[in-house]
Design a protein around this motif. Structure first.
Motif, short mmCIF file in Angstrom:
data_model
loop_
_atom_site.label_atom_id
_atom_site.label_comp_id
_atom_site.label_asym_id
_atom_site.label_seq_id
_atom_site.Cartn_x
_atom_site.Cartn_y
_atom_site.Cartn_z
N THR A 165 -9.43 1.10 6.53
CA THR A 165 -9.24 1.30 5.10
C THR A 165 -10.56 1.58 4.39
N LEU A 166 -11.60 0.84 4.77
CA LEU A 166 -12.90 1.09 4.16
C LEU A 166 -13.42 2.48 4.50
N ASN A 167 -13.09 2.96 5.68
CA ASN A 167 -13.45 4.33 6.03
C ASN A 167 -12.76 5.33 5.09
N ASN A 168 -11.48 5.03 4.80
CA ASN A 168 -10.74 5.91 3.87
C ASN A 168 -11.39 5.91 2.49
N ILE A 169 -11.69 4.73 1.96
CA ILE A 169 -12.28 4.62 0.63
C ILE A 169 -13.68 5.24 0.61
N TYR A 170 -14.42 5.04 1.70
CA TYR A 170 -15.75 5.66 1.80
C TYR A 170 -15.66 7.18 1.66
N SER A 171 -14.64 7.76 2.32
CA SER A 171 -14.46 9.21 2.22
C SER A 171 -14.15 9.63 0.80
N MET A 172 -13.31 8.86 0.12
CA MET A 172 -12.94 9.20 -1.26
C MET A 172 -14.15 9.11 -2.19
N VAL A 173 -14.93 8.04 -2.02
CA VAL A 173 -16.13 7.89 -2.85
C VAL A 173 -17.13 9.00 -2.57
N TYR A 174 -17.26 9.32 -1.29
CA TYR A 174 -18.21 10.36 -0.88
C TYR A 174 -17.86 11.70 -1.54
N PHE A 175 -16.56 12.01 -1.60
CA PHE A 175 -16.13 13.27 -2.21
C PHE A 175 -15.83 13.12 -3.70
N ASP A 207 8.32 -8.76 3.12
CA ASP A 207 6.88 -8.87 2.88
C ASP A 207 6.11 -7.91 3.79
N GLU A 208 6.56 -7.80 5.03
CA GLU A 208 5.92 -6.85 5.96
C GLU A 208 6.12 -5.42 5.47
N ILE A 209 7.32 -5.14 4.98
CA ILE A 209 7.60 -3.80 4.46
C ILE A 209 6.74 -3.49 3.24
N ASP A 210 6.58 -4.45 2.34
CA ASP A 210 5.72 -4.25 1.16
C ASP A 210 4.27 -3.98 1.58
N TYR A 211 3.84 -4.68 2.62
CA TYR A 211 2.49 -4.46 3.14
C TYR A 211 2.33 -3.03 3.66
N ILE A 212 3.35 -2.56 4.40
CA ILE A 212 3.32 -1.20 4.94
C ILE A 212 3.32 -0.18 3.81
N LYS A 213 4.13 -0.42 2.77
CA LYS A 213 4.17 0.50 1.63
C LYS A 213 2.80 0.60 0.97
N ALA A 214 2.12 -0.55 0.80
CA ALA A 214 0.80 -0.54 0.19
C ALA A 214 -0.20 0.22 1.06
N TYR A 215 -0.08 0.05 2.37
CA TYR A 215 -0.96 0.78 3.30
C TYR A 215 -0.73 2.28 3.17
N ILE A 216 0.55 2.67 3.10
CA ILE A 216 0.88 4.10 2.96
C ILE A 216 0.32 4.66 1.65
N GLU A 217 0.42 3.87 0.57
CA GLU A 217 -0.11 4.32 -0.72
C GLU A 217 -1.60 4.56 -0.66
N LEU A 218 -2.31 3.74 0.07
CA LEU A 218 -3.75 3.96 0.25
C LEU A 218 -4.00 5.29 0.96
N GLU A 219 -3.19 5.56 1.98
CA GLU A 219 -3.34 6.82 2.69
C GLU A 219 -2.97 8.01 1.81
N GLN A 220 -1.96 7.84 0.97
CA GLN A 220 -1.56 8.92 0.07
C GLN A 220 -2.68 9.26 -0.91
N LEU A 221 -3.38 8.23 -1.37
CA LEU A 221 -4.52 8.47 -2.27
C LEU A 221 -5.62 9.25 -1.57
N ARG A 222 -5.80 8.93 -0.30
CA ARG A 222 -6.85 9.63 0.44
C ARG A 222 -6.47 11.09 0.70
#
Length: 333
Positions: A165-175, A207-222
Motif C-alpha cells: 500500500t505504501l508503494n501505491n501511495i508513494y507512486s501517487m505522491v511521486y506523480f 468485516d473481511e469484505i469491508d476490508y477488501i472493499k477498502a483495499y480495492i478503493e486504494l487501488e482504484q485511487l492509484r
C-alpha cells in the motif's frame, strides 16, 4: 496461552473420563449379568492412598519436575511420591483402621518387607498420574505450537500489506496525484482493521469484505479507474465468522500481479449459502516483474487454511489462457 488451548474445565473432563474407564475395568466383572467387584476395607484404604498419591504427583511433583526438566529431578520426584504412598498407606492401614475397626493390613511386618511390597503398589498411581499428565501436557504443547504459528503468519501478513500500500501511495505522491490525501485517509481506515481485527481468532465475514472493499478503493485511487474490479456479493448470513485475512490474500494477489482495466476487470465473487462459502478471483496475468515478497500472502493463506479448516476446505489455483483463477471453498459448519 490462547483461549483455544485446553482449559481447566476440559482438563478435568479428561480426568473424569479417565476415572470412569478405570472404574469400569476395575470393578465391572460382567456388565451383562451385573457382576461387580465389591471392595473390602483394605481395598478402600488402598484406593484412598492411590488417589492421594496420584494427585499429589500430578499437581505438585510433575509440575515441579517440568518447570526446569532434569532426569534427576524426575527420579527424585518419583521417589518422593513413592515414599508418600508407602507412608500414607501405613498410616491408614496400620494406625487408623486399627483404631476404628481393630484391623490392620500387615501383621508385624518388617520395615524392609513392607517397603518392598509397597514399591509395586506405589508404582501404579505414579505411572498412571505421569501418563495422564503427559497426555494433557502434549495436547497443550501442540495447541501452543499451533497458536505460535498462527501469530507468526499474521505478523507476516500485516507488513506485506503495508509494504504494498505504501508503494501505491508513494507512486501517487511521486506523480503529484490530487488523490494522495484521499489514499492516505483510506490507508488509515484499512490500518484500523489491521489494528483491531487482525489479533482476533475470528471476525464477521462482513468485516473481511469491508476490508477488501477498502483495499480495492486504494487501488482504484492509484489506477484512477472506478470499474476495474467487478465485485459480486451474495450472502445469506451476515453473522458467519471466519479468521481474519482468509479471503483478502487472493484479492491482494490479483491486484498486485494481475492486469486490470475498466474494459477487462478483475472478477471477485463472494457466495455464502447454507454455511458453505465459495470465493473466487479471476484476473488476467500481468507481465510486471514480481517483487521478492511475491507469494507470501498465498503461502500464508494455505498454511492458515490447513490450521483452521483441516479437511473442510479446498483451494484451487489455475493458470490457463493467460488468466489466473483462484477458487476457495470452505465448509463453515
Amino acid at each position: 496461552m490462547q483461549s483455544s488451548i485446553i482449559s481447566k474445565k476440559q482438563e478435568w473432563l479428561i480426568h473424569l473420563l479417565f476415572w470412569m474407564l478405570t472404574a469400569y475395568f476395575t470393578f465391572v466383572q460382567n456388565p451383562f449379568y451385573f457382576k461387580f467387584v465389591i471392595p473390602d476395607l483394605f481395598y478402600i484404604t488402598y484406593l484412598i492412598a492411590f488417589l492421594a498419591t496420584f494427585y499429589v504427583h500430578y499437581l505438585a511433583v510433575m509440575k515441579w519436575v517440568f518447570k526446569a526438566f532434569q532426569w534427576k529431578k524426575l527420579l527424585f520426584g518419583m521417589f518422593v511420591s513413592c515414599l508418600l504412598f508407602i507412608g500414607l498407606r501405613w498410616f491408614i492401614e496400620q494406625f487408623i483402621t486399627g483404631i476404628l475397626f481393630h484391623k490392620v493390613n500387615y501383621i508385624n511386618p518388617s520395615f524392609t518387607n513392607y517397603v518392598f511390597d509397597n514399591l509395586y503398589y506405589s508404582s501404579k498411581p505414579i505411572l498412571c498420574s505421569s501418563f495422564l499428565w503427559f497426555i494433557i501436557y502434549f495436547i497443550r504443547l501442540l495447541e501452543e505450537k499451533k497458536n505460535t504459528e498462527i501469530k507468526f503468519l499474521k505478523a507476516q501478513i500485516n507488513p506485506h500489506f503495508v509494504f504494498n500500500t505504501l508503494n501505491n501511495i508513494y507512486s501517487m505522491v511521486y506523480f503529484q496525484s490530487d488523490q494522495s490525501l484521499t489514499a492516505i485517509a483510506k490507508l488509515g481506515e484499512v490500518m484500523r482493521f489491521t489494528t483491531y481485527y487482525s489479533q482476533k481468532e475470528k471476525i464477521n465475514l462482513t468485516d473481511e469484505i469491508d476490508y477488501i472493499k477498502a483495499y480495492i478503493e486504494l487501488e482504484q485511487l492509484r489506477h484512477q479507474e472506478n470499474a476495474f474490479v467487478d465485485l459480486n456479493i451474495k450472502i445469506d448470513d451476515e453473522n458467519v465468522e471466519i479468521p481474519p485475512y482468509t479471503l483478502s490474500p487472493l484479492v491482494e494477489n490479483a491486484l498486485k500481479h494481475g492486469l486490470a482495466s475498466n474494459q477487462n476487470p478483475i472478477k471477485i465473487e463472494f457466495n455464502l449459502q447454507l454455511k458453505r462459502l465459495t470465493f473466487s478471483v479471476i484476473n488476467e496475468i500481468g507481465t510486471q516483474k514480481k517483487d521478492k515478497l511475491a507469494g507470501i500472502g498465498l503461502g500464508n493463506l494455505k498454511k492458515r487454511l490447513e490450521i483452521y479448516y483441516p479437511g473442510a476446505h479446498s483451494l484451487t489455483l489455475t493458470n490457463k489462457n493467460n488468466k489466473f483463477e483462484a477458487q476457495l471453498q470452505i465448509d463453515l459448519k
